[in-house]
Write an enzyme that holds these catalytic residues in place. Structure first.
Site, PDB file in Angstrom:
ATOM      1  N   SER A  13      33.277  42.947  37.163  1.00 36.76           N
ATOM      2  CA  SER A  13      34.684  43.109  36.788  1.00 36.76           C
ATOM      3  C   SER A  13      35.449  41.823  37.074  1.00 36.76           C
ATOM      4  O   SER A  13      34.843  40.768  37.194  1.00 36.76           O
ATOM      5  CB  SER A  13      35.277  44.299  37.560  1.00 36.76           C
ATOM      6  OG  SER A  13      36.528  44.649  37.040  1.00 36.76           O
ATOM      7  N   ASN A  14      36.775  41.885  37.167  1.00 40.95           N
ATOM      8  CA  ASN A  14      37.596  40.708  37.456  1.00 40.95           C
ATOM      9  C   ASN A  14      38.805  41.116  38.293  1.00 40.95           C
ATOM     10  O   ASN A  14      38.961  42.293  38.619  1.00 40.95           O
ATOM     11  CB  ASN A  14      38.013  40.033  36.141  1.00 40.95           C
ATOM     12  CG  ASN A  14      38.787  40.991  35.254  1.00 40.95           C
ATOM     13  OD1 ASN A  14      39.871  41.443  35.612  1.00 40.95           O
ATOM     14  ND2 ASN A  14      38.213  41.350  34.112  1.00 40.95           N
ATOM     15  N   HIS A  15      39.664  40.143  38.627  1.00 44.87           N
ATOM     16  CA  HIS A  15      40.757  40.387  39.576  1.00 44.87           C
ATOM     17  C   HIS A  15      42.020  40.981  38.950  1.00 44.87           C
ATOM     18  O   HIS A  15      43.061  41.006  39.603  1.00 44.87           O
ATOM     19  CB  HIS A  15      41.129  39.080  40.283  1.00 44.87           C
ATOM     20  CG  HIS A  15      40.060  38.577  41.197  1.00 44.87           C
ATOM     21  ND1 HIS A  15      39.604  39.309  42.264  1.00 44.87           N
ATOM     22  CD2 HIS A  15      39.353  37.432  41.193  1.00 44.87           C
ATOM     23  CE1 HIS A  15      38.669  38.624  42.899  1.00 44.87           C
ATOM     24  NE2 HIS A  15      38.484  37.485  42.252  1.00 44.87           N
ATOM     25  N   SER A  16      41.982  41.408  37.718  1.00 44.21           N
ATOM     26  CA  SER A  16      43.205  41.943  37.103  1.00 44.21           C
ATOM     27  C   SER A  16      43.713  43.163  37.869  1.00 44.21           C
ATOM     28  O   SER A  16      42.953  44.074  38.190  1.00 44.21           O
ATOM     29  CB  SER A  16      42.915  42.341  35.648  1.00 44.21           C
ATOM     30  OG  SER A  16      44.009  43.055  35.123  1.00 44.21           O
ATOM     31  N   ALA A  66      42.487  42.488  30.928  1.00 44.76           N
ATOM     32  CA  ALA A  66      41.470  41.449  31.125  1.00 44.76           C
ATOM     33  C   ALA A  66      40.117  42.094  30.822  1.00 44.76           C
ATOM     34  O   ALA A  66      39.463  42.640  31.712  1.00 44.76           O
ATOM     35  CB  ALA A  66      41.527  40.916  32.546  1.00 44.76           C
TER      36      ALA A  66
END
Ligand code: C5P
Length: 223
Positions: free
Chosen positions: A29-32, A96
């Site tokens: 995943s990502n930091h959104s 994101a």
């Protein structure tokens, strides 16, 4: 423009990250945080629009008075957006979305074995590019989070994805991008205009983006 400048419009907003499962307990995943998308959804609601919020996993409280569609993966987001986009006058893609997912999802938890483990990834569908090909297509607003060559990368995306406007933010700057409540953005338009903005809360940036969306809709109506 009046407070209710989006009355009669249906606005779809995507928000948050996507999670791409590797096995039953792990994901990429990502930091959104989802803050930008939720601020946009709430602001569009206040301006009188019917709002559909397609959200990846976030800790945020959903704003009242809108249709919330929860998704986890990019492919689920793709389905959720494409099945609803035709009825919309505006689509704002603040999510994101993961560009890649693990090619294979293991049914059981992966075991620790060798020192090196290679993961094979497969490309996810680009939702915004697909939306850009609809005919007629809704007014399309994309986001570009970049760490290098912000303006050129954002301009290239605006053209490649056939967007009306792109919100470019340099996520390497302090006070901009993922997981903070402020942003530093520049708005790019189809005709080549660039509108640089100062540091501001995401709630205020959301209002500003919707002001511009309202103006673009008016121009479209006159065209
Ligand atoms: O190409 P890139 O991912 O940087 O483009 C960013 C914009 O495209 C964002 O508005 C994002 O929500 C959207 N996007 C999408 N589907 C993807 C990847 C990105 O709609 N698979």
């Amino acid at each position: 423009l009046s407070q209710q400048d989006l009355a009669g419009e249906t606005v779809l907003v995507t928000a948050g990250p996507t999670q791409e499962e590797l096995d039953p307990v792990r994901y990429i995943s990502n930091h959104s945080s989802g803050k930008m998308g939720y601020a946009l959804a709430q602001a569009a609601r206040h301006r009188g629009a019917k709002v559909i919020l397609v959200s990846g996993p976030t800790c945020l409280e959903p704003p009242p008075g809108l249709e919330l569609v929860r998704v986890v993966s990019a492919r689920q987001m793709y389905e959720a957006v494409m099945t609803r986009a035709e009825g919309c006058s505006v689509v704002i893609k603040a999510a994101a979305v993961a560009d890649y997912r693990p090619l294979l999802r293991n049914g059981d938890k992966l075991k620790k074995k060798d020192d090196n483990l290679t993961l094979e990834l497969a490309k996810n569908p680009d939702i915004l590019s697909q939306l850009g090909q609809l005919n007629p297509r809704p007014l399309l607003v994309g986001f570009a989070a970049e760490t290098t060559d912000l303006q050129n990368n954002a301009a290239a995306k605006l053209a490649a994805k056939n967007l009306d406007m792109i919100v470019a933010n340099d996520v390497s700057q302090e006070g901009a991008g993922f997981n903070v409540s402020t942003n530093i953005a520049r708005l790019l338009y189809r005709d080549g205009r660039v509108e640089p903005l100062e540091l501001m809360p995401k709630t205020r940036l959301a209002e500003l983006i919707l002001d511009r969306v309202g103006q673009l809709l008016q121009n479209k109506g006159r065209a």
